[in-house]
Design a protein around this motif. Structure first.
Motif, PDB file in Angstrom:
ATOM      1  N   PHE A   1      -1.103   4.872  -3.777  1.00  0.00           N
ATOM      2  CA  PHE A   1      -0.016   4.176  -3.078  1.00  0.00           C
ATOM      3  C   PHE A   1      -0.316   2.680  -3.018  1.00  0.00           C
ATOM      4  O   PHE A   1      -1.450   2.262  -2.778  1.00  0.00           O
ATOM      5  N   MET A   2       0.775   1.865  -3.245  1.00  0.00           N
ATOM      6  CA  MET A   2       0.648   0.410  -3.118  1.00  0.00           C
ATOM      7  C   MET A   2       1.878  -0.134  -2.395  1.00  0.00           C
ATOM      8  O   MET A   2       2.998   0.314  -2.640  1.00  0.00           O
ATOM      9  N   LEU A   3       1.620  -1.047  -1.503  1.00  0.00           N
ATOM     10  CA  LEU A   3       2.704  -1.721  -0.775  1.00  0.00           C
ATOM     11  C   LEU A   3       2.501  -3.226  -0.950  1.00  0.00           C
ATOM     12  O   LEU A   3       1.496  -3.779  -0.504  1.00  0.00           O
ATOM     13  N   ALA A   4       3.501  -3.883  -1.644  1.00  0.00           N
ATOM     14  CA  ALA A   4       3.358  -5.312  -1.971  1.00  0.00           C
ATOM     15  C   ALA A   4       4.560  -6.093  -1.430  1.00  0.00           C
ATOM     16  O   ALA A   4       5.690  -5.583  -1.431  1.00  0.00           O
ATOM     17  N   PRO A   5       4.348  -7.321  -0.954  1.00  0.00           N
ATOM     18  CA  PRO A   5       5.463  -8.144  -0.476  1.00  0.00           C
ATOM     19  C   PRO A   5       6.256  -8.710  -1.658  1.00  0.00           C
ATOM     20  O   PRO A   5       5.691  -9.029  -2.704  1.00  0.00           O
TER      21      PRO A   5
END
Length: 558
Positions: free
Chosen positions: A104-108
């Motif tokens: 999982f990756m969460l990027a702005p």
């Protein structure tokens, strides 16, 4: 780009682009609301857009199965709002309540002015990779455990070998108990170990040795009433001859009515192992091992303890038999010493009177009919005297009381005197001495060396019944004086020559013949020679004769 391709590209919507991606992708507003999710994410979860769109991202179906997972996602959202990217492996819930491991990756996502407008979550299914990795870690862990168990097994085998070696040298029951108690305590890091054996009358158990016993064990054995009923673990072990393993105090209380541990074991012991010491169907005692904490006693540990119990029981039996044998030997030696001493006085009187009577008959010139019986009495009395001397010497050797009193003397002169004294008593043999005329001085016990030479000459005469010459050769070899005594007698079988100097041994060619003897003469000869620092050897050929060679150091320096 070809003309018209830009128009075609702009005609695609953002949703179409998301749906075309293989990875799970979504769009989350700055305040954490999910506004887009591609078909891959919805399909794998078995959801409709209305199930998740417009809801806080951390409360959606994927994450809601575990508050800790939700908290971790909230932390990732906060980092995204601060402009940081988060990436980690996490388990999410998918269709049919299954769980899937995702990368999982969460990027702005920033606008043209650099302001964070959205947060883009994306994920790839890594369940298979995770499963392979997990299986690999499992296999590595299992291999590590197997290796540790193998190493532990090797250590315990080595420990068993050490215990077996130590027990082979233990000559008393107390020696056996000390070895077992200490080895078990060290190997298993036990709290206490105690060995109990049956009392002589068999009505009680006695503490033979324990971990808290004084080093000298001068205290009297502590008697314990025999418990032969199965209401106590000690009684069950004694009655069934089977080991008992108890994990904890609660385990004991659940299985037995009486759980009081015998002294010197502590009453608050938890794990407990009771090992019967059984030989030939009889339980001689019990070895008890206690631990300060509960203990599961895995199978390999139980097998190790059982092996020690078997070794201990056998060693105890050997030690008891050895003690009994030593008592018998002591009694025998005492009897031999007393009997030989008591017989020596009347024999000396009888021999003296017989020799006096023999001289008077010869002076009176009586016939052979009168002198022969008296001479037979003298010869047999001398023979009995030599046998008593041998028995006394044997007793002294056994008790370590054979005294060697050294002084300087001429060995050649001693041998000449022996030849001169023995020769007149021989009828079918001749003694021949081959030696240098010069004195051969030696530092030794003259009486004991005379006894050695007399013994070998006596054997040479006895075992050459056809008569013939007996040659004595006296010479110096380096720092030793050597006496070789050769006969032309019956000889010694080759297989018997290596046993000649053992107690009570007689070769096969004399055991069932008319040659009498106790089989201790050569044993005494060897002991006397060895106490002088010398050596004795034998060369023989059956039917052709024997040569004994005695080599003594010139002085006590050697």
């Amino acid at each position: 780009m070809q003309p018209g391709e830009a128009d075609i590209l702009h005609s695609f919507s953002a949703q179409a682009l998301l749906d075309s991606l293989f990875a799970f992708v979504g769009v989350v507003t700055f305040d954490g609301i999910l506004i887009e999710a591609n078909q891959s994410a919805l399909k794998v979860a078995g959801l409709q857009p209305s199930d998740v769109i417009g809801k806080p991202f951390h409360e959606t179906y994927w994450w809601s199965y575990d508050p800790d997972v939700q908290a971790e996602l909230c932390l990732a959202l906060a980092r995204g709002q601060a402009g940081e990217t988060s990436r980690y492996d996490v388990m999410v819930r998918v269709a049919d309540e299954r769980l899937m491991m995702i990368d999982f990756m969460l990027a702005p996502l920033r606008d043209a002015y650099g302001n964070i407008r959205y947060l883009i979550p994306s994920a790839i299914d890594v369940s298979e990779r995770y499963s392979i990795q997990h299986e690999r870690e499992f296999l590595l862990a299992r291999e590590r455990i197997a290796r540790q168990m193998a190493e532990q097994a090797v250590r315990r085998v080595e420990r068993l070998q050490t215990i077996t070696s130590a027990l082979s040298e233990a000559v008393t029951p107390l020696d056996v108990a000390r070895v077992v108690v200490e080895e078990v305590r060290q190997t298993l890091d036990a709290h206490q170990v105690a060995m109990y054996v049956r009392s002589v009358d068999g009505t009680a158990l006695e503490v033979l040795h324990s971990t808290n016993a004084p080093p000298t064990d001068t205290t009297a054995p502590v008697p314990i009433t025999m418990l032969l009923d199965t209401t106590h673990p000690l009684g069950e072990t004694l009655k069934t001859a089977l080991p008992v393993f108890l994990v904890s105090q609660a385990d004991r209380e659940a299985l037995y009515q009486s759980v009081t541990l015998p002294p010197p074991l502590a009453a608050d012991a938890h794990g407990l192992a009771l090992l019967p010491l059984e030989v030939e169907g009889q339980v001689m005692g019990v070895c008890m091992v206690s631990f300060a904490e509960p203990r599961q006693f895995p199978q390999d540990e139980r097998a190790f303890l059982w092996a020690i119990a078997v070794q201990c029981a056998q060693a105890l039996q050997r030690a008891r038999l050895y003690s009994t044998m030593q008592e018998a030997v002591t009694t025998r030696d005492h009897f031999i010493a007393v009997a030989s001493h008591d017989l020596r006085t009347p024999l000396t009187v009888m021999l003296g009177q017989a020799q006096l009577l023999d001289r008077r008959m010869q002076h009176a010139q009586l016939g052979e009919a009168f002198t022969r019986p008296i001479q037979a009495i003298v010869q047999q009395s001398l023979r009995l005297n030599r046998m008593l001397t041998s028995l006394l010497d044997l007793s002294r050797i056994q008790t370590g009381q054979l005294v060697i009193e050294r002084d300087w003397f001429d060995l050649r002169r001693l041998v000449e005197r022996i030849v001169a004294e023995v020769s007149p008593t021989l009828s079918r043999h001749t003694l021949e001495l081959l030696a240098t005329p010069d004195p051969l001085r030696i530092f030794a016990d003259e009486l004991r060396i005379e006894e050695v030479i007399q013994n070998i000459i006596s054997n040479a005469i006895k075992y050459s019944p056809a008569g013939g010459p007996i040659l004595l050769t006296l010479e110096q070899r380096d720092e030793h004086l050597c006496v070789a005594i050769s006969d032309q007698g019956i000889g010694i079988p080759l297989e018997a020559q290596q046993h000649l100097f053992e107690q009570f041994y007689r070769a096969a060619n004399v055991q069932h013949s008319s040659f009498t003897g106790l089989g201790i003469g050569l044993y005494i000869v060897r002991e006397i020679v060895q106490q002088h620092g010398g050596m004795i050897s034998c060369t023989s050929q059956e039917g052709q004769g024997t040569t004994f060679t005695i080599c003594l150091p010139l002085s006590d320096h050697n």
